[in-house]
Design a protein around this motif. Structure first.
Motif, PDB file in Angstrom:
ATOM      1  N   ALA A 215      17.865   8.162  15.600  1.00 34.71           N
ATOM      2  CA  ALA A 215      18.876   7.617  16.512  1.00 34.71           C
ATOM      3  C   ALA A 215      18.278   6.557  17.426  1.00 34.71           C
ATOM      4  O   ALA A 215      18.916   5.526  17.709  1.00 34.71           O
ATOM      5  N   ALA A 216      17.049   6.776  17.883  1.00 33.89           N
ATOM      6  CA  ALA A 216      16.397   5.784  18.742  1.00 33.89           C
ATOM      7  C   ALA A 216      16.124   4.489  17.979  1.00 33.89           C
ATOM      8  O   ALA A 216      16.269   3.390  18.534  1.00 33.89           O
ATOM      9  N   VAL A 217      15.736   4.591  16.712  1.00 29.57           N
ATOM     10  CA  VAL A 217      15.485   3.390  15.914  1.00 29.57           C
ATOM     11  C   VAL A 217      16.768   2.569  15.756  1.00 29.57           C
ATOM     12  O   VAL A 217      16.768   1.334  15.905  1.00 29.57           O
ATOM     13  N   PHE A 218      17.887   3.228  15.446  1.00 27.98           N
ATOM     14  CA  PHE A 218      19.148   2.494  15.296  1.00 27.98           C
ATOM     15  C   PHE A 218      19.591   1.879  16.621  1.00 27.98           C
ATOM     16  O   PHE A 218      20.196   0.799  16.638  1.00 27.98           O
ATOM     17  N   ALA A 219      19.310   2.544  17.737  1.00 27.65           N
ATOM     18  CA  ALA A 219      19.642   1.956  19.035  1.00 27.65           C
ATOM     19  C   ALA A 219      18.756   0.753  19.327  1.00 27.65           C
ATOM     20  O   ALA A 219      19.234  -0.269  19.861  1.00 27.65           O
TER      21      ALA A 219
ATOM     22  N   ALA B 125       3.134  12.433  13.686  1.00 24.06           N
ATOM     23  CA  ALA B 125       3.120  10.971  13.503  1.00 24.06           C
ATOM     24  C   ALA B 125       4.522  10.380  13.615  1.00 24.06           C
ATOM     25  O   ALA B 125       4.784   9.306  13.062  1.00 24.06           O
ATOM     26  N   THR B 126       5.410  11.049  14.337  1.00 28.77           N
ATOM     27  CA  THR B 126       6.809  10.607  14.389  1.00 28.77           C
ATOM     28  C   THR B 126       6.951   9.225  15.002  1.00 28.77           C
ATOM     29  O   THR B 126       7.661   8.364  14.461  1.00 28.77           O
ATOM     30  N   VAL B 127       6.295   8.965  16.121  1.00 29.88           N
ATOM     31  CA  VAL B 127       6.450   7.681  16.803  1.00 29.88           C
ATOM     32  C   VAL B 127       5.873   6.549  15.954  1.00 29.88           C
ATOM     33  O   VAL B 127       6.479   5.477  15.835  1.00 29.88           O
ATOM     34  N   ALA B 128       4.714   6.774  15.369  1.00 29.06           N
ATOM     35  CA  ALA B 128       4.113   5.720  14.531  1.00 29.06           C
ATOM     36  C   ALA B 128       4.993   5.405  13.335  1.00 29.06           C
ATOM     37  O   ALA B 128       5.202   4.226  12.992  1.00 29.06           O
ATOM     38  N   LEU B 129       5.539   6.421  12.688  1.00 28.45           N
ATOM     39  CA  LEU B 129       6.415   6.186  11.539  1.00 28.45           C
ATOM     40  C   LEU B 129       7.731   5.552  11.976  1.00 28.45           C
ATOM     41  O   LEU B 129       8.283   4.709  11.247  1.00 28.45           O
ATOM     42  N   ALA B 130       8.245   5.913  13.154  1.00 27.68           N
ATOM     43  CA  ALA B 130       9.474   5.291  13.654  1.00 27.68           C
ATOM     44  C   ALA B 130       9.265   3.811  13.941  1.00 27.68           C
ATOM     45  O   ALA B 130      10.131   2.972  13.641  1.00 27.68           O
ATOM     46  N   ASP B 131       8.122   3.461  14.516  1.00 24.62           N
ATOM     47  CA  ASP B 131       7.827   2.055  14.785  1.00 24.62           C
ATOM     48  C   ASP B 131       7.701   1.273  13.486  1.00 24.62           C
ATOM     49  O   ASP B 131       8.203   0.141  13.378  1.00 24.62           O
ATOM     50  N   THR B 132       7.060   1.862  12.479  1.00 25.55           N
ATOM     51  CA  THR B 132       6.937   1.192  11.183  1.00 25.55           C
ATOM     52  C   THR B 132       8.296   0.983  10.538  1.00 25.55           C
ATOM     53  O   THR B 132       8.593  -0.091   9.998  1.00 25.55           O
ATOM     54  N   ALA B 133       9.145   2.013  10.590  1.00 27.75           N
ATOM     55  CA  ALA B 133      10.488   1.882  10.012  1.00 27.75           C
ATOM     56  C   ALA B 133      11.295   0.813  10.738  1.00 27.75           C
ATOM     57  O   ALA B 133      12.012   0.012  10.113  1.00 27.75           O
TER      58      ALA B 133
END
Length: 406
Positions: A318-322, A238-246
């Motif tokens: 790192a992708a979220v911060f970018a 669920a990495t992508v879903a949690l990254a989008d939520t964050a």
């Protein structure tokens, strides 16, 4: 393990979903669908929104039929509870598609459905509480991915395939039924959900997908043999879903916006702002999701060291911060210098003061002349001045005045 039952479940889900989605698409695109009274949106829009119910019915029918035919092992009770909980969440989402519901009510129903799954699975109290929190979190995280054509459907297929592989590695046919049917059903629905989408998953199928994936992961983790690093491998699915939520929560926190307000600040929206097309964004996110899914599956199969599980979360952070550097909200419109100067001048001078009136105000906002006075500038309709007549003396009649003059 009944592999034929798993294959039959997936094939049945594929054909049922394709047939129901095609019927829903024809009904939505029918040219003589009338508009609703009161100037509201046409019913075709509502039909496209609830078109995801076709995927729910296809997946549920295929999985339930496989359980009824006995294509499962001793975990059939857990899968039946999982299917019942997912169906409850889907029914609530269908109501939400037609008439929006409070977020607190939706969370309460999702929690109750997760408790049902945990109780039927026979988890310990501590593990049950963690599983309920995990199911509710991942359900809403996956539901938030339904903001671009084909995005949630594609990532759901990738994630379900990873769960199917983990269940097959453990040798659990019952726990593999729902991921197999879900992957096939979402693949069939993707034919109508790819950009430009003719049908949408809506809250019904989005919450059903998230709940089924989260609950299946929790049950596979609980049923994994002791000593296997399933507890660490499955959350990476669920990495992508949690990254989008964050990303969404951090962005709205920084902008002092409500976390429940639906705006264009998700991952796919930011990729669109850097000139990535909708299909391109879906493909990029699908590849992003495939990396942690493959990594988690290989770790679950003990083909990779558990230390490799640190790489997908680190890359996603790192992708979220970018992505946070890409503006998501339109800046407030600046007032031009000329308009600002006019407002400043008007504020300094103040409003014009009307001349003082000579008499009491008449009804209706007009000004009445004082008693005994007439205006010297009165004119007729032709523009010539009029000479006012002298007022008659008080106390005498007109006949007495005439007699005195004669």
């Amino acid at each position: 393990m009944n592999v034929l039952g798993i294959i039959a479940s997936g094939v049945a889900a594929l054909f049922i979903t394709v047939a129901l989605a095609k019927s829903a698409r024809r009904a939505a695109l029918r040219p003589h669908v009338p508009d609703e009274p009161g100037g509201r949106a046409p019913r075709a829009g509502a039909l496209r929104r609830i078109g995801g119910a076709a995927a729910v019915l296809g997946v549920g029918t295929a999985t339930g039929g496989a359980l009824w035919l006995g294509a499962a092992d001793g975990s059939a009770g857990s899968v039946a509870g999982l299917l019942a909980g997912a169906g409850t969440v889907a029914a609530l989402g269908l109501v939400h598609d037609l008439k929006p519901l409070w977020a607190a009510l939706r969370l309460a129903v999702q929690t109750a459905a997760a408790v049902l799954v945990v109780c039927l699975a026979g988890l310990s109290p501590a593990a049950g509480v963690l599983a309920v929190l995990w199911i509710v979190l991942v359900t809403n995280a996956f539901a938030l991915l339904d903001h671009a054509d084909g995005l949630l459907t594609t990532i759901g297929v990738v994630t379900a395939a990873g769960l199917l592989a983990c269940a097959l590695i453990d040798g659990s046919a019952a726990l593999a039924l729902l991921p197999a049917a879900l992957a096939a059903g979402l693949a069939g629905f993707l034919l109508h959900n790819w950009h430009p989408a003719r049908l949408r998953l809506g809250a019904s199928a989005a919450q059903f997908t998230g709940f089924a994936l989260a609950a299946s992961g929790a049950l596979i983790q609980a049923a994994a043999p002791s000593g296997r690093a399933a507890w660490a491998a499955l959350p990476t699915l669920a990495t992508v879903a949690l990254a989008d939520t964050a990303l969404v929560l951090i962005s709205r926190r920084r902008a002092a916006r409500s976390p429940l307000r639906d705006t264009d600040d998700h991952i796919a929206h930011r990729l669109r702002r850097v000139r990535v097309t909708v299909p391109g964004a879906v493909i990029l996110l699908a590849l992003w999701a495939a990396v942690p899914v493959v990594t988690g599956t290989l770790v679950h199969a003990e083909l990779l060291h558990p230390a490799f599980l640190l790489l997908p979360p680190a890359g996603s952070a790192a992708a979220v911060f970018a992505l946070l550097r890409i503006p998501a909200y339109a800046p407030p419109r600046a007032t031009s210098s000329r308009t600002a100067a006019r407002r400043t001048t008007a504020h300094a001078t103040g409003p014009a003061i009307p001349p003082a009136s000579t008499g009491p105000a008449a009804p209706g906002g007009c000004e009445a002349p004082a008693p005994g006075k007439t205006t010297a500038t009165a004119r007729t309709a032709e523009g010539h001045p009029t000479v006012p007549s002298p007022p008659a003396p008080t106390g005498r009649s007109a006949a007495q005045v005439a007699a005195e003059r004669s």
